[in-house]
Design a protein around this motif. Structure first.
Motif, PDB file in Angstrom:
ATOM      1  N   ASN A 233       2.491  -6.420   2.923  1.00  0.00           N
ATOM      2  CA  ASN A 233       1.615  -5.494   3.725  1.00  0.00           C
ATOM      3  C   ASN A 233       0.970  -5.972   4.956  1.00  0.00           C
TER       4      ASN A 233
ATOM      5  N   ASN B  70      -5.745   6.089   7.303  1.00  0.00           N
ATOM      6  CA  ASN B  70      -6.116   7.512   7.638  1.00  0.00           C
ATOM      7  C   ASN B  70      -7.534   7.854   7.381  1.00  0.00           C
TER       8      ASN B  70
ATOM      9  N   GLU C 126      -3.986   0.258  -3.771  1.00  0.00           N
ATOM     10  CA  GLU C 126      -5.114   0.196  -2.847  1.00  0.00           C
ATOM     11  C   GLU C 126      -5.266  -1.256  -2.296  1.00  0.00           C
TER      12      GLU C 126
ATOM     13  N   GLU D 238       0.909  -1.190   0.045  1.00  0.00           N
ATOM     14  CA  GLU D 238       0.000  -0.293  -0.042  1.00  0.00           C
ATOM     15  C   GLU D 238       0.857   1.377   0.044  1.00  0.00           C
ATOM     16  N   GLY D 239       1.927   1.402   0.880  1.00  0.00           N
ATOM     17  CA  GLY D 239       2.667   2.399   1.025  1.00  0.00           C
ATOM     18  C   GLY D 239       1.875   3.615   1.799  1.00  0.00           C
ATOM     19  N   THR D 240       1.058   3.262   2.261  1.00  0.00           N
ATOM     20  CA  THR D 240       0.037   4.626   3.155  1.00  0.00           C
ATOM     21  C   THR D 240      -0.144   3.847   4.567  1.00  0.00           C
ATOM     22  N   TRP D 241       0.484   2.747   5.097  1.00  0.00           N
ATOM     23  CA  TRP D 241       0.143   2.297   6.493  1.00  0.00           C
ATOM     24  C   TRP D 241       1.234   2.080   7.225  1.00  0.00           C
ATOM     25  N   SER D 242       1.443   3.359   7.826  1.00  0.00           N
ATOM     26  CA  SER D 242       2.590   3.626   9.124  1.00  0.00           C
ATOM     27  C   SER D 242       2.115   2.772  10.395  1.00  0.00           C
TER      28      SER D 242
ATOM     29  N   ASP E  15      -7.905   3.461   3.062  1.00  0.00           N
ATOM     30  CA  ASP E  15      -6.546   3.018   4.104  1.00  0.00           C
ATOM     31  C   ASP E  15      -7.302   3.631   5.496  1.00  0.00           C
TER      32      ASP E  15
ATOM     33  N   PHE F  23       5.286   2.664   4.346  1.00  0.00           N
ATOM     34  CA  PHE F  23       4.797   4.158   3.964  1.00  0.00           C
ATOM     35  C   PHE F  23       6.076   5.128   3.548  1.00  0.00           C
ATOM     36  N   HIS F  24       5.766   6.274   3.452  1.00  0.00           N
ATOM     37  CA  HIS F  24       6.923   7.314   2.717  1.00  0.00           C
ATOM     38  C   HIS F  24       7.287   8.092   3.780  1.00  0.00           C
TER      39      HIS F  24
ATOM     40  N   GLU G  84       2.915  -0.120  -5.732  1.00  0.00           N
ATOM     41  CA  GLU G  84       1.711   0.425  -4.636  1.00  0.00           C
ATOM     42  C   GLU G  84       0.439   0.597  -5.182  1.00  0.00           C
TER      43      GLU G  84
END
Length: 274
Positions: free
Chosen positions: A113, A184, A95, A55-59, A182, A63-64, A93
């Motif tokens: 993930n 957030n 969803e 995903e790259g959005t799940w810290s 995600d 994540f970035h 990356e």
């Protein structure tokens, strides 16, 4: 071992997909069937990279960072495993709901993930051995006194990505789950009072609260058993040697302390031991 590949993952993803059209993941490009051909481990070594969906959005899993580089526990473990296999890791990356579909079709070799091993998924995928063990918690607003257990989710509203184990767990206890992209987005709904609760990882909640100490959130309950986190592979003969090699890599990285080191770096605790 904690190295960053200085590439943006959408570029890597499209580059990887272009290569996949010819040889990667054993897809039958001529027929478009996505049916695996030959040995996937050999193909990965031939192309010199292993392609992980994420995903790259799940810290702090994926994540970035402030420099825009993809990182996190899952990213660094994937890089370490790829290194053990003698190749580089690249990441595509997207969803959550589309990532496993990409593994199914052969666009990605596997998914990094925090994928939980469930009975339903085991019917479809050949999982590696677990590389992490995770506690799922019920997150509510700080002023919510109605939910103190999983059973209290009966008749309540939650939000999660619909194909996730969190959504399945919430629905199994009588909640109505709204689909989101995600974590957030889930927190935004919870903070606005549009849902009663959400389910996610304890380490994700801890990370969020470390970054947002004034957030009006709390953990109301925890699942009784930790979930096993592993890599899903297509259940076919072509992936058998890859699964064996990944298991050997996981064993080696656990034995030399690399998994524990990465876990402590991103979670502040070791979740890689049973």
């Amino acid at each position: 071992m904690l190295t960053n590949i200085n590439r943006r993952t959408f570029i890597a993803g499209f580059t990887a997909l272009a290569g996949l059209g010819l040889t990667a993941c054993g897809s039958d490009a001529a027929s478009g069937s996505g049916e695996a051909v030959g040995d996937l481990l050999a193909q990965i070594r031939d192309r010199g990279e292993m392609i992980f969906a994420t995903e790259g959005t799940w810290s702090p899993w994926t994540f970035h960072n402030e420099a825009g580089e993809l990182t996190g526990f899952d990213i660094e473990v994937a890089r370490a495993i790829a290194s053990e296999l003698g190749v580089e890791a690249s990441f595509a990356e997207g969803e959550w709901d589309g990532l496993l579909a990409g593994v199914d079709s052969g666009r990605y070799d596997t998914m990094a993930n925090g994928v939980s091993v469930t009975d339903e998924r085991e019917e479809k995928y050949d999982f590696t051995e677990p590389y992490a063990f995770n506690n799922i918690v019920v997150i509510v607003r700080g002023d919510n006194d109605e939910i103190a257990s999983l059973e209290d989710l009966e008749g309540k509203t939650t939000a999660n990505t619909l194909a996730s184990s969190y959504a399945a767990l919430a629905e199994s206890h009588g909640a109505t789950c709204t689909g989101v992209d995600d974590f957030n987005a889930t927190i935004e709904l919870l903070d606005a009072g549009r849902i009663d609760a959400t389910l996610n990882d304890e380490v994700v909640f801890n990370d969020y609260m470390a970054q947002h100490p004034d957030a009006n959130l709390k953990v109301a309950a925890m699942a009784p058993e930790p979930t096993h986190i592993a890599y899903p592979l297509r259940r076919e003969e072509a992936t058998e040697s890859l699964r064996e090699a990944m298991n050997e890599a996981i064993d080696a990285l656990r034995a030399d302390g690399t998994l524990a080191q990465i876990s402590n770096t991103y979670f502040g605790m070791d979740i890689t031991a049973a």
